[in-house]
Design an enzyme around this catalytic site. Structure first.
Site, short mmCIF file in Angstrom:
data_model
loop_
_atom_site.label_atom_id
_atom_site.label_comp_id
_atom_site.label_asym_id
_atom_site.label_seq_id
_atom_site.Cartn_x
_atom_site.Cartn_y
_atom_site.Cartn_z
N ASN A 41 82.25 -25.36 111.99
CA ASN A 41 81.35 -26.39 111.43
C ASN A 41 80.18 -26.73 112.33
O ASN A 41 79.32 -27.52 111.95
CB ASN A 41 82.14 -27.65 111.04
CG ASN A 41 82.86 -28.29 112.21
OD1 ASN A 41 82.76 -27.80 113.34
ND2 ASN A 41 83.57 -29.37 111.95
N TYR B 60 93.43 -18.94 115.57
CA TYR B 60 92.68 -18.80 114.32
C TYR B 60 92.38 -17.34 113.96
O TYR B 60 91.85 -17.07 112.88
CB TYR B 60 91.33 -19.53 114.43
CG TYR B 60 91.45 -21.02 114.65
CD1 TYR B 60 91.69 -21.88 113.58
CD2 TYR B 60 91.33 -21.57 115.92
CE1 TYR B 60 91.80 -23.25 113.77
CE2 TYR B 60 91.44 -22.94 116.12
CZ TYR B 60 91.67 -23.78 115.04
OH TYR B 60 91.79 -25.13 115.24
N TYR C 69 83.16 -24.04 117.14
CA TYR C 69 83.95 -24.05 115.92
C TYR C 69 83.01 -23.85 114.71
O TYR C 69 81.81 -24.06 114.78
CB TYR C 69 84.77 -25.34 115.80
CG TYR C 69 85.98 -25.30 116.70
CD1 TYR C 69 87.15 -24.68 116.27
CD2 TYR C 69 85.92 -25.81 117.99
CE1 TYR C 69 88.26 -24.60 117.11
CE2 TYR C 69 87.02 -25.75 118.83
CZ TYR C 69 88.18 -25.13 118.39
OH TYR C 69 89.26 -25.03 119.23
N ASP D 178 83.55 -15.84 104.95
CA ASP D 178 84.55 -15.87 103.89
C ASP D 178 83.99 -16.62 102.69
O ASP D 178 83.19 -17.54 102.84
CB ASP D 178 85.82 -16.54 104.40
CG ASP D 178 85.58 -17.98 104.87
OD1 ASP D 178 84.73 -18.17 105.77
OD2 ASP D 178 86.22 -18.91 104.35
#
Length: 198
Positions: free
Chosen positions: A76, A17, A74, A101
């Site tokens: 979320n 990622y 992660y 972002d």
């Protein structure tokens, strides 16, 4: 020692990622760490942290105390580590600054705000839930809208395009400058600089 700021860079863990648009918060943290010549250490809150003095005050004194944090979860589920760190450090929401972002801002633009909605950003939603408020600060790093009919979730999980990567260091540097200015001079002063027409 003065009350710290908590500066959080959002992204997903792991090399797969690392170059994604969704991981621009991690990229900004790396720039800040480089400026401070600091490295992250693992904290029990499921985050990596560095306790630094960020920037320089007038006269050359070290800047404000900042705990730089990268959740190891992660995107979320970023809220758990952020909430735990804020509680551990006794940092109120108005001294929590999240770098993330932002689809609704054109590429190469940086915007700052306090509070407001999450705009479908699962990392922000998780943090708002964990802190029990939306009233924390955000450095919103513009990645632009997906082309054509591409889903937003697919777009943010793709690496920056080759043409974008040429200008990416400038964007990351500007966002790091924005973080420094918020913690040193306050949100309003930073907004006046970064929201002014180019």
């Amino acid at each position: 020692m003065s009350d710290p700021w908590l500066v959080v860079g959002l992204g997903n863990p792991g090399p797969a990622y690392a170059g994604n648009r969704h991981n621009v918060g991690h990229m900004v943290l790396d720039e800040l760490l480089g400026r401070c010549r600091a490295s992250l250490v693992t904290h029990r809150s499921r985050a990596q942290v560095a306790d630094v003095r960020l920037g320089t005050l007038p006269g050359g004194a070290p800047g404000p105390r900042v705990v730089i944090a990268r959740p190891t979860t992660y995107m979320n589920t970023s809220g758990g580590p952020v909430g735990a760190l804020a509680q551990y450090l006794q940092v109120p929401p108005e001294r929590v600054l999240v770098v993330h972002d932002e689809l609704d801002i054109p590429y190469l633009q940086v915007r700052l705000k306090a509070g407001g909605g999450e705009g479908g950003h699962n990392g922000l939603r998780s943090i708002s839930s964990a802190l029990g408020t939306r009233d924390y600060l955000r450095v919103r790093v513009g990645v632009g809208r997906p082309p054509g009919r591409m889903e937003a979730a697919d777009y943010v999980l793709k690496d920056f395009a080759a043409a974008e990567r040429k200008e990416l260091p400038w964007l990351v540097d500007a966002a790091a400058d924005a973080v420094e200015m918020v913690v040193r001079d306050g949100l309003t002063a930073a907004q006046q600089r970064f929201h002014a027409p180019a």
